[in-house]
Write a protein that holds these residues in place. Structure first.
Motif, short mmCIF file in Angstrom:
data_model
loop_
_atom_site.label_atom_id
_atom_site.label_comp_id
_atom_site.label_asym_id
_atom_site.label_seq_id
_atom_site.Cartn_x
_atom_site.Cartn_y
_atom_site.Cartn_z
N ALA A 29 18.81 -3.90 -53.62
CA ALA A 29 19.75 -2.92 -54.16
C ALA A 29 21.08 -3.57 -54.49
O ALA A 29 21.70 -3.25 -55.52
CB ALA A 29 19.94 -1.77 -53.17
N GLU A 30 21.53 -4.48 -53.65
CA GLU A 30 22.79 -5.20 -53.90
C GLU A 30 22.68 -6.05 -55.16
O GLU A 30 23.58 -6.07 -56.00
CB GLU A 30 23.14 -6.08 -52.70
CG GLU A 30 24.35 -6.97 -52.91
CD GLU A 30 25.65 -6.23 -53.17
OE1 GLU A 30 26.53 -6.81 -53.82
OE2 GLU A 30 25.79 -5.07 -52.72
N MET A 31 21.55 -6.74 -55.32
CA MET A 31 21.35 -7.56 -56.51
C MET A 31 21.29 -6.68 -57.76
O MET A 31 21.88 -7.02 -58.80
CB MET A 31 20.07 -8.38 -56.40
CG MET A 31 19.81 -9.26 -57.61
SD MET A 31 18.33 -10.25 -57.45
CE MET A 31 19.05 -11.67 -56.63
N PHE A 32 20.60 -5.55 -57.69
CA PHE A 32 20.51 -4.63 -58.82
C PHE A 32 21.90 -4.13 -59.21
O PHE A 32 22.24 -4.07 -60.38
CB PHE A 32 19.58 -3.47 -58.48
CG PHE A 32 19.24 -2.57 -59.64
CD1 PHE A 32 19.26 -3.02 -60.94
CD2 PHE A 32 18.88 -1.26 -59.41
CE1 PHE A 32 18.93 -2.19 -62.00
CE2 PHE A 32 18.56 -0.41 -60.46
CZ PHE A 32 18.58 -0.87 -61.76
N SER A 33 22.71 -3.82 -58.23
CA SER A 33 24.07 -3.37 -58.50
C SER A 33 24.88 -4.45 -59.22
O SER A 33 25.61 -4.18 -60.17
CB SER A 33 24.75 -2.99 -57.18
OG SER A 33 26.09 -2.66 -57.39
N ARG A 34 24.74 -5.69 -58.77
CA ARG A 34 25.46 -6.80 -59.40
C ARG A 34 24.96 -7.05 -60.82
O ARG A 34 25.75 -7.35 -61.72
CB ARG A 34 25.32 -8.05 -58.55
CG ARG A 34 26.10 -7.93 -57.24
CD ARG A 34 25.95 -9.07 -56.27
NE ARG A 34 25.83 -10.38 -56.87
CZ ARG A 34 25.06 -11.35 -56.39
NH1 ARG A 34 24.34 -11.15 -55.31
NH2 ARG A 34 25.01 -12.52 -56.98
N ILE A 35 23.66 -6.91 -61.04
CA ILE A 35 23.10 -7.09 -62.38
C ILE A 35 23.60 -6.00 -63.33
O ILE A 35 23.96 -6.27 -64.47
CB ILE A 35 21.56 -7.13 -62.33
CG1 ILE A 35 21.10 -8.43 -61.67
CG2 ILE A 35 20.95 -6.99 -63.73
CD1 ILE A 35 19.63 -8.48 -61.35
#
Length: 60
Positions: A29-35
């Motif tokens: 979820a953190e990576m998706f937010s950053r993307i």
């Protein structure tokens, strides 16, 4: 620096959407937010008309 292109970021967002990543604080979820943030920033940058920046009228 190896930045993703807007097309690549759009593909990544689509893949994460299809995977059904929940905003639950997980690493995914953190990576998706950053993307998604990178996609938004890249979209804004690519949509800028640099002729509008003549004379220091815009901020980069």
């Amino acid at each position: 620096m190896n930045d993703f292109t807007l097309d690549e970021l759009n593909i990544l967002v689509a893949v994460f959407d299809k995977a059904g990543i929940a905003e639950d604080g997980s690493a995914e979820a953190e990576m998706f937010s950053r993307i998604k943030a990178a996609q938004s920033e890249r979209t804004e940058l690519e949509s800028m008309d640099f002729d509008d920046c003549l004379g220091g009228a815009c901020k980069l």
